[in-house]
Scaffold this motif. Structure first.
Motif, short mmCIF file in Angstrom:
data_model
loop_
_atom_site.label_atom_id
_atom_site.label_comp_id
_atom_site.label_asym_id
_atom_site.label_seq_id
_atom_site.Cartn_x
_atom_site.Cartn_y
_atom_site.Cartn_z
N ASP A 127 0.83 -1.20 0.00
CA ASP A 127 0.00 0.00 0.00
C ASP A 127 0.87 1.26 0.00
N SER A 128 0.39 2.30 -0.68
CA SER A 128 1.04 3.61 -0.62
C SER A 128 0.91 4.16 0.79
N LEU A 129 1.93 4.89 1.24
CA LEU A 129 1.93 5.44 2.59
C LEU A 129 2.13 6.94 2.54
N ARG A 130 1.63 7.62 3.58
CA ARG A 130 1.91 9.02 3.78
C ARG A 130 2.25 9.22 5.24
N VAL A 131 3.04 10.24 5.52
CA VAL A 131 3.41 10.56 6.89
C VAL A 131 2.32 11.45 7.47
N ALA A 132 1.93 11.16 8.71
CA ALA A 132 0.85 11.92 9.34
C ALA A 132 1.04 11.91 10.85
N PHE A 133 0.34 12.81 11.53
CA PHE A 133 0.27 12.79 12.98
C PHE A 133 -0.87 11.86 13.36
N VAL A 134 -0.57 10.92 14.25
CA VAL A 134 -1.55 9.93 14.66
C VAL A 134 -1.71 10.02 16.18
N SER A 135 -2.95 10.13 16.63
CA SER A 135 -3.20 10.23 18.06
C SER A 135 -2.95 8.89 18.74
N THR A 136 -2.89 8.91 20.06
CA THR A 136 -2.62 7.67 20.80
C THR A 136 -3.69 6.61 20.58
N ASP A 137 -4.90 7.03 20.18
CA ASP A 137 -5.94 6.04 19.89
C ASP A 137 -5.99 5.64 18.42
N GLY A 138 -4.96 6.07 17.64
CA GLY A 138 -4.83 5.59 16.27
C GLY A 138 -5.50 6.43 15.19
N HIS A 139 -6.01 7.58 15.52
CA HIS A 139 -6.67 8.42 14.52
C HIS A 139 -5.69 9.44 13.92
N VAL A 140 -5.76 9.63 12.61
CA VAL A 140 -4.95 10.65 11.95
C VAL A 140 -5.51 12.01 12.32
N THR A 141 -4.62 12.90 12.76
CA THR A 141 -5.00 14.25 13.16
C THR A 141 -4.68 15.21 12.03
#
Length: 167
Positions: A127-141
């Protein structure tokens, strides 16, 4: 694990960005790390891929080893003298996120006319990937919701309206 604390040349020594830049923030160090992430381990690999002056390469490799980003390990080819190879430490491997972010930003804001040179993909799924901020519960912010300037005291304090009421 870093072997030495690198304090920024100016400003607050508690600033993690300043300390990180002192260790890896110059052009040659970043390019050496890019090559290490792409599998280079030998001095000659770095020298040939980067066409960097030997004194600069030696100095930068030394700083990266001292800082705990690279580890020196001896190797010996048949009939040759023993030499040192440079391998990423676990801390060095974690820089993959930084390089992914730099690559993603460059592809977006400084694109090459022929498109990206490489794509970020998952080794297991493809899968293609992108860098992101992810919260401790796993959600992209979303970036609009990211605050890099939150003081530690405020970040560790209980949220307002924590259920206690004044009588």
């Amino acid at each position: 694990m870093p072997k030495r604390n690198h304090a920024p040349a100016a400003g607050d020594t508690r600033c993690s960005i300043g300390r990180t830049l002192e260790l890896i923030g110059d052009r040659w160090s970043l390019l050496i790390l890019r090559e290490a992430l792409n599998g280079a381990t030998r001095y000659s690999d770095f020298r040939d891929r980067l066409t960097v002056a030997s004194d600069v390469l030696t100095q930068r490799l030394g700083v990266l080893v001292e800082g705990g980003v690279l580890d020196k390990r001896p190797y010996r080819e048949a009939g040759a003298r023993s030499r040192m190879a440079y391998h990423l430490t676990p801390a060095g491997r974690e820089l993959t996120v930084l390089f992914g972010a730099l690559q993603q930003w460059g592809d977006q804001h400084c694109p090459h006319p022929d498109g990206p040179l490489v794509h970020r993909t998952s080794r297991t799924s493809g899968d293609s990937l992108r860098v992101a901020f992810v919260s401790t519960d796993g959600h992209v912010t979303p970036l609009e919701d990211v605050d890099l300037a939150t003081p530690v005291e405020a970040a560790s304090a209980p949220p307002a309206g924590n259920g206690s009421t004044a009588a």
